[in-house]
Design a protein around this motif. Structure first.
Motif, short mmCIF file in Angstrom:
data_model
loop_
_atom_site.label_atom_id
_atom_site.label_comp_id
_atom_site.label_asym_id
_atom_site.label_seq_id
_atom_site.Cartn_x
_atom_site.Cartn_y
_atom_site.Cartn_z
N LEU A 7 0.84 -1.19 0.00
CA LEU A 7 0.00 0.00 0.00
C LEU A 7 0.88 1.25 0.00
N ALA A 8 0.37 2.27 -0.61
CA ALA A 8 1.08 3.55 -0.64
C ALA A 8 0.91 4.24 0.70
N ALA A 9 1.57 5.36 0.87
CA ALA A 9 1.44 6.16 2.08
C ALA A 9 0.01 6.68 2.22
N PRO A 10 -0.44 6.90 3.45
CA PRO A 10 -1.79 7.43 3.63
C PRO A 10 -1.96 8.78 2.92
N ASP A 11 -3.07 8.93 2.24
CA ASP A 11 -3.39 10.19 1.55
C ASP A 11 -4.24 11.03 2.50
N ILE A 12 -3.59 11.63 3.50
CA ILE A 12 -4.30 12.37 4.54
C ILE A 12 -4.77 13.74 4.03
N GLY B 224 -10.24 3.40 3.34
CA GLY B 224 -9.55 2.79 2.21
C GLY B 224 -8.08 3.11 2.14
N GLN B 225 -7.61 4.01 2.99
CA GLN B 225 -6.19 4.35 3.03
C GLN B 225 -5.48 3.44 4.04
N PRO B 226 -4.16 3.29 3.92
CA PRO B 226 -3.43 2.50 4.93
C PRO B 226 -3.34 3.26 6.26
N TYR B 227 -2.96 2.56 7.29
CA TYR B 227 -2.74 3.18 8.59
C TYR B 227 -1.65 4.24 8.47
N GLY B 228 -1.77 5.29 9.27
CA GLY B 228 -0.75 6.32 9.36
C GLY B 228 -0.31 6.44 10.81
N TYR B 229 0.98 6.62 11.01
CA TYR B 229 1.53 6.62 12.36
C TYR B 229 2.27 7.93 12.64
N ASN B 230 2.29 8.27 13.92
CA ASN B 230 3.12 9.38 14.43
C ASN B 230 2.78 10.72 13.79
N LEU B 231 1.49 11.00 13.68
CA LEU B 231 1.04 12.27 13.11
C LEU B 231 1.71 13.43 13.82
N SER B 232 2.29 14.32 13.06
CA SER B 232 2.91 15.54 13.58
C SER B 232 2.37 16.72 12.79
N LEU B 233 2.19 17.85 13.47
CA LEU B 233 1.61 19.03 12.86
C LEU B 233 2.55 20.21 12.99
N ARG B 234 2.46 21.11 12.01
CA ARG B 234 3.29 22.32 12.00
C ARG B 234 2.41 23.48 11.59
N ASP B 235 2.51 24.59 12.32
CA ASP B 235 1.77 25.79 11.95
C ASP B 235 2.73 26.96 12.01
N VAL B 236 2.81 27.71 10.92
CA VAL B 236 3.69 28.88 10.87
C VAL B 236 2.82 30.13 11.03
N PRO C 263 -7.53 3.88 9.07
CA PRO C 263 -8.35 4.27 7.93
C PRO C 263 -9.74 4.73 8.40
N GLY C 264 -10.21 5.84 7.86
CA GLY C 264 -11.52 6.37 8.20
C GLY C 264 -11.57 7.14 9.51
N SER C 265 -10.41 7.52 10.05
CA SER C 265 -10.39 8.24 11.32
C SER C 265 -9.85 9.65 11.13
N SER C 266 -9.99 10.45 12.20
CA SER C 266 -9.46 11.81 12.16
C SER C 266 -8.95 12.21 13.54
#
Length: 190
Positions: free
Chosen positions: A40-45, A72-84, A126-129
């Protein structure tokens, strides 16, 4: 000998001995490998940055970052956010809804800007936010009534749970992410 998968040769026939059972097992394994889907490809977040369209002169405003990993996307791990945050806009300490306060980097990536890094805040099935909110304030000596500012946020995630997205000392993303999304918001001061 036939090839069901380019990397795995499979025997076509087997003898009646124990070798026959082994050959039959190899044929079954080859069929399974040939039928397995490609990696599977990287999650398309997606990232939705929400901020008020208008704010009263001198008042704080709440920013919300919502990241989704569609079904339908693969699992994504270690979500990190950046705001400038642009010059004259600053983070209000203690206002974040996340369990951990952001790393605040002054004068980065450019002079006068402030970068907020929320590192490894969640994994996304997949399917989460995931959402987090925080307050920002504008400088009344920088912004007057009718002025507006825009700031850009980014979300970074990895398809491997062993890797957390990396950021350079100036807050720019520097590696170990396989999925990303950006969004911006504009606020006018009334």
């Amino acid at each position: 000998m036939a090839l069901l998968s380019p990397a795995v040769p499979c025997p076509e026939t087997a003898s009646a001995s124990g070798w026959g059972r082994l050959a039959g097992l190899l044929v079954a394994v080859c069929i399974l490998l040939a039928a397995a889907p490609a990696a599977l490809a990287a999650p398309d977040i997606t990232l939705d940055k929400q901020a008020p369209g208008t704010v009263l002169f001198g008042d704080d405003s709440t920013v919300t970052l919502r990241v989704a990993n569609p079904a339908g996307q693969p699992y994504g791990y270690n979500l990190s956010l950046r705001d400038v945050l642009p010059p004259g806009v600053s983070y209000v300490p203690g206002s974040v809804s996340a369990p951990v306060a952001p790393q605040v980097i002054a004068n980065a990536p450019n002079p006068g800007e402030t970068t907020l890094i929320f590192e490894n805040v969640s994994d996304l099935s997949p399917g989460s936010s995931y959402s987090l909110s925080y307050d920002v304030e504008h400088s009344t000596s920088t912004y007057g009534i009718g002025d507006s500012y825009v700031n850009q946020a980014g979300a970074y995630i990895n398809d491997d749970p062993r890797f957390v997205p990396d950021f350079a000392p100036d807050g720019t993303p520097s590696g170990d992410f396989t999925g990303t999304a950006t969004d911006s918001a504009s606020t006018t001061i009334n």
